[in-house]
Design a protein around this motif. Structure first.
Motif, PDB file in Angstrom:
ATOM      1  N   ASP A   1      -1.867   4.610   6.665  1.00 63.08           N
ATOM      2  CA  ASP A   1      -3.276   3.577   6.582  1.00 63.08           C
ATOM      3  C   ASP A   1      -4.152   3.546   6.595  1.00 63.08           C
ATOM      4  OD1 ASP A   1      -0.308   3.174   7.077  1.00 63.08           O
ATOM      5  OD2 ASP A   1       0.153   1.822   8.466  1.00 63.08           O
ATOM      6  N   ASP A   2      -5.188   4.189   7.176  1.00 61.77           N
ATOM      7  CA  ASP A   2      -6.543   3.892   7.179  1.00 61.77           C
ATOM      8  C   ASP A   2      -7.189   4.269   6.275  1.00 61.77           C
ATOM      9  OD1 ASP A   2      -6.640   2.189   9.921  1.00 61.77           O
ATOM     10  OD2 ASP A   2      -6.492   4.296  11.393  1.00 61.77           O
TER      11      ASP A   2
ATOM     12  N   ALA B   1       2.772   2.396   2.954  1.00 61.99           N
ATOM     13  CA  ALA B   1       1.787   1.590   4.176  1.00 61.99           C
ATOM     14  C   ALA B   1       2.782   0.433   5.002  1.00 61.99           C
ATOM     15  CB  ALA B   1       0.931   1.413   3.801  1.00 61.99           C
TER      16      ALA B   1
ATOM     17  N   ARG C   1       2.469  -1.481   6.806  1.00 62.06           N
ATOM     18  CA  ARG C   1       1.105  -2.276   7.790  1.00 62.06           C
ATOM     19  C   ARG C   1       0.697  -3.301   6.314  1.00 62.06           C
ATOM     20  NH1 ARG C   1      -4.390  -0.241   9.944  1.00 62.06           N
ATOM     21  NH2 ARG C   1      -5.452  -1.769   9.566  1.00 62.06           N
ATOM     22  N   TYR C   2       0.722  -3.423   5.398  1.00 67.50           N
ATOM     23  CA  TYR C   2       0.078  -3.811   4.115  1.00 67.50           C
ATOM     24  C   TYR C   2       0.832  -4.535   3.216  1.00 67.50           C
ATOM     25  CZ  TYR C   2      -4.002  -1.704   5.959  1.00 67.50           C
ATOM     26  OH  TYR C   2      -5.092  -0.938   6.587  1.00 67.50           O
TER      27      TYR C   2
ATOM     28  N   HIS D   1       8.191   0.062   0.979  1.00 67.10           N
ATOM     29  CA  HIS D   1       7.649   0.648   2.563  1.00 67.10           C
ATOM     30  C   HIS D   1       9.299   0.983   2.843  1.00 67.10           C
ATOM     31  CE1 HIS D   1       8.006   0.758   7.202  1.00 67.10           C
ATOM     32  NE2 HIS D   1       7.479   2.059   7.155  1.00 67.10           N
TER      33      HIS D   1
ATOM     34  N   HIS E   1       5.787  -5.014  10.261  1.00 69.22           N
ATOM     35  CA  HIS E   1       5.853  -3.462  10.436  1.00 69.22           C
ATOM     36  C   HIS E   1       5.504  -3.195  12.111  1.00 69.22           C
ATOM     37  CE1 HIS E   1       3.122   0.743  10.532  1.00 69.22           C
ATOM     38  NE2 HIS E   1       4.251   0.689   9.614  1.00 69.22           N
TER      39      HIS E   1
END
Length: 293
Positions: free
Chosen positions: A75-76, A101, A103-104, A123, A178
């Motif tokens: 993710d980062d 990802a 998260r996004y 995802h 998430h």
């Protein structure tokens, strides 16, 4: 599996556990894997095992040659890769760019979208082993699909190509989505591993818990909190107090177990709060339990 999107040339960045599994599944569905980014020894081995014959290419070459680019990176690292390729002018209009990802949503793809790419976030709600077993597990796996309305059918079709089941998730709901999965799946592993270490200290292994934990998880998924059991919901204050004392002592005697008592206290408190909210225990019992924690 019926291919709903036609034959596409897909490039994979990178050949990690998720990227390799999705690439293998899409190739099995009739798509061509143009190449994959693989630099570590593990990713090279995975590429050779799960995508034999697919060349290891650098990132810019993959983007240059692919109709579809799959971004399966931590993710980062995602934002930096997207913006870096945008600054170098590597993206090209009409290219489909998919990231995985959880998260996004698609906002993170904005630098690429500004250069004309079609951005989609998918995802898979599954853990990956990095082996060919993952490909079979993708069949029936739920996928969160986030994309502009006009691109949602494409995202759902890409998921359907590998036997997955797509669910449209709004951009603004991705962080909550998430967090829910991470809390439900990742943290339960932490708790089970702690319990296994406790049992191991008295000569039992994790298999001893399998029937109990399997029943508990299945009950929670089918009935929520309705089937919750244990000393907290029964109001067994003395048992809770003994657990806390025992875990504290064990943690002092064995530093390998010194993390368990704090976790027990936090989760017992959360369980008691929910039991009180559902009126399973009284205010008085709740206060007694809280005093022991």
């Amino acid at each position: 599996m019926e291919n709903k999107t036609g034959r596409l040339g897909i490039g994979i960045i990178s050949a990690g556990k998720v990227g390799a599994a999705l690439g293998a599944a899409w190739r099995a569905a009739g798509h061509q894997i143009i190449g994959a980014y693989a630099t570590s020894e593990a990713s090279v081995d995975r590429l050779e095992t799960m995508l034999p014959g697919v060349p290891a290419l650098d990132v810019r070459t993959i983007v240059e040659r692919s109709e579809v680019v799959l971004l399966a990176v931590p993710d980062d690292e995602l934002a930096g890769i997207i913006s870096g390729l945008a600054k170098s002018g590597s993206w090209h209009a009409g290219q489909l760019v998919i990231h995985v990802a959880g998260r996004y949503g698609t906002q993170i793809l904005a630098p690429a979208v500004a250069q004309g790419v079609l951005g989609i976030a998918i995802h898979p709600a599954m853990t990956f082993t990095g082996t060919t077993l993952d490909v079979a597990r993708l069949r029936g796996c739920p996928f969160a699909v986030t994309a502009p309305t006009m691109l949602q059918p494409i995202g759902l079709a890409m998921v359907a190509d590998i036997g997955g089941e797509g669910f449209v998730i709004a951009e603004g709901d991705r962080p909550l989505y998430h967090a829910a999965l991470a809390h439900g799946a990742n943290h339960v592993v932490t708790v089970i591993a702690q319990a296994a270490r406790l049992l191991g200290s008295i000569g039992l292994d994790a298999e001893y818990m399998r029937p109990l934990i399997t029943a508990a998880v299945e009950g929670a998924l089918s009935s929520g909190e309705a089937l919750q059991t244990g000393p907290v919901v029964r109001g067994d204050v003395g048992t809770v107090a003994e657990h806390v004392a025992t875990l504290t002592t064990v943690g002092e005697e064995d530093l390998g177990l010194n993390d368990v008592a704090a976790t027990y206290r936090a989760l017992a408190k959360a369980t008691a709060e929910r039991a009180l909210a559902r009126r399973v225990i009284t205010d008085d019992v709740f206060e007694q339990i809280r005093s022991k924690l």
